[in-house]
Design an enzyme around this catalytic site. Sequence first.
Site, PDB file in Angstrom:
ATOM      1  N   HIS A   1       0.840  -1.200   0.000  1.00 22.69           N
ATOM      2  CA  HIS A   1       0.000   0.000   0.000  1.00 22.69           C
ATOM      3  C   HIS A   1       0.874   1.248   0.000  1.00 22.69           C
ATOM      4  O   HIS A   1       0.602   2.197   0.720  1.00 22.69           O
ATOM      5  CB  HIS A   1      -0.914   0.021   1.232  1.00 22.69           C
ATOM      6  CG  HIS A   1      -1.906  -1.105   1.281  1.00 22.69           C
ATOM      7  ND1 HIS A   1      -2.506  -1.519   2.455  1.00 22.69           N
ATOM      8  CD2 HIS A   1      -2.406  -1.909   0.313  1.00 22.69           C
ATOM      9  CE1 HIS A   1      -3.329  -2.527   2.215  1.00 22.69           C
ATOM     10  NE2 HIS A   1      -3.279  -2.774   0.913  1.00 22.69           N
TER      11      HIS A   1
ATOM     12  N   HIS B   1      -7.077  -0.550   4.482  1.00 23.20           N
ATOM     13  CA  HIS B   1      -6.640  -1.023   3.169  1.00 23.20           C
ATOM     14  C   HIS B   1      -7.287  -0.125   2.121  1.00 23.20           C
ATOM     15  O   HIS B   1      -8.504   0.011   2.089  1.00 23.20           O
ATOM     16  CB  HIS B   1      -7.047  -2.492   2.985  1.00 23.20           C
ATOM     17  CG  HIS B   1      -6.353  -3.414   3.932  1.00 23.20           C
ATOM     18  ND1 HIS B   1      -5.643  -4.509   3.528  1.00 23.20           N
ATOM     19  CD2 HIS B   1      -6.244  -3.380   5.284  1.00 23.20           C
ATOM     20  CE1 HIS B   1      -5.132  -5.127   4.591  1.00 23.20           C
ATOM     21  NE2 HIS B   1      -5.491  -4.456   5.664  1.00 23.20           N
TER      22      HIS B   1
END
Length: 591
Positions: free
Chosen positions: A536, A579
């Site tokens: 990420h 997320h």
Amino acid sequence: MPLLSNPEDVIGRRFDFIIAGGGTAGLVLANRLSENPDVSVIVLEAGNAHVDDPIILSPTGWVPQLFNSEYEWGLQSTPQPHSLDQRLFEFRGKGLGGSSSINCLVYLKPHRADIDAFEKLGNPGWNWENYQKYSKKAESVHAPVPPVRQFRPTYNHDDVGHDGPLPVSFCPIASGVEYPLQKGLSELGIETISTGFGGETAGTYKALASLHPVKMTRTDSANAYLFPVIDRPNLQVLTGALVTKVVTSGDEATGLTADAVEFEHGGKFYQVLCAKDVILSAGAIKSPQILELSGIGDRSILEPLGIETKLDLPTIGTNTQDHFTCTGPAYELRDGNDIITGELIADPDFRGNLKDPYKEIEGPLPLVMSGYAFFPLHKAAANAQELIDKISAKINDEASPYSAGLREVYHVQLELLKDEDVPDVEIMVVPFSVIPMGPAGRAYVNVPPVLSRPFSRGTVHINSADPLAPPVIDPHIFEEDIDMEIITAGFKVSRAAAQFSPYKDIIAREVKPGPDVVTDDQIKEHIKSHVGTVWHMVGSCSMLPRDKGGVVDAKLKVYGTNNIRVVDLSILPILVSTHPQAGDIIKADHM
């Protein structure tokens, strides 16, 4: 078969908007911009189309194959960043749909304070209310199938959208570990919450997934945003087209203007011409690389490589952050508890036995990561205030090696760390053996912590003028001591939950790191040698005022240019505590 372009259809043509990267952000932009029939748009995607690719569409079976060689880095006693370059460079969303085509299908939303932090850092309009508005516009959340197990989806109907182009649903199958974990965490003061999609995320709950609610296949951004409009005459999409640089005119005084984009296709180099804007949506690794190859970046990096500096913008490729995790605590599970793991569900006989209670599922039986817990440092560590005071003192110390801009970002990040309602660490249930855990035929689960918002800042820079060479990625993992303290606290919470029934009753033994790893020092050494990323990465083209280290402004235009924008997760100045699959869509729409 969608109508994709051939090189001869686009070479030398002029387009209003050239989009580098066919991931989520790029495809949302292509859809939105091409709604105007008087505007011409081209998407240049380095990867393949992957149309109807069964591996991508399948909700099961692919995760262990995908992660085995990539999940765990291992740092030993000190980071070895350059050995990671090629693996990180290749393990990206290369193909139409980008990372939405290869990720773990998790669909979560951040805490409202995460998004409001962007506005506090000088970006008007980048706040929770706008995020939620665009998020609901994008998604189509379907009512959950009645669950067979106790791990139930809970959400507020008004917190999610129901008419957007992206189908999102709750996976009807769970591993059987999630509910016992929730009960164990409850004993530690981390409660199950009624909704995690309205801006308050501290607690445990079931995540949504980018799954078609009937077919139970992946719903990626290519199918949601591109393929339904691929026949628009003003939209061209060329795959196998690696963008190598932006061709510009002008200078720093007047601002650089993008005139064309160069790309490689089939071993040859071509150009398409720009009438309005060039938009980089190539991700936090590739977008800064394209800028540097174009002569936009740190002069001290570019000129030794023989690249003329068109615009000296030294903050490009800095301020990178990622969600870091580790292997463990991981467990071998007892037989006879209705456990479902990736290895078990891959067995045809096991799948056949499962079909009966899930008759309503038309497609393949899905199993995704849906069990999550998010909590603040105050819930995880008795010495939380001491840790906060220590990092606060370092940030406020004028002798510390921080720029004025980074110090300002850190002050906003400190506000988040001090807020006892904002998560700093997460625990996720991974019902797949992403690395070998023990003898075959057994059920294993990994329940690792994830560092939500690291203070350590990394870099990504080119070290070659060759556009096919990967950049140098130095994540600077655990360079700030507070990061190791937070993830260690999360590890201990995850392990402590296993002391309580019914969670402890389904566990046969701890396999990673094992019962011999007990002290904080031992846990930290285990984390160092088994650290990994959740992929990420953000921050390499940060959206901040230029004098605070920014690369783009609040309208996503690169400082010092007239028509070059960056629209992907590289613009986030601070990583969010969740997320971020949903985030790409919002940033693209916001433009």
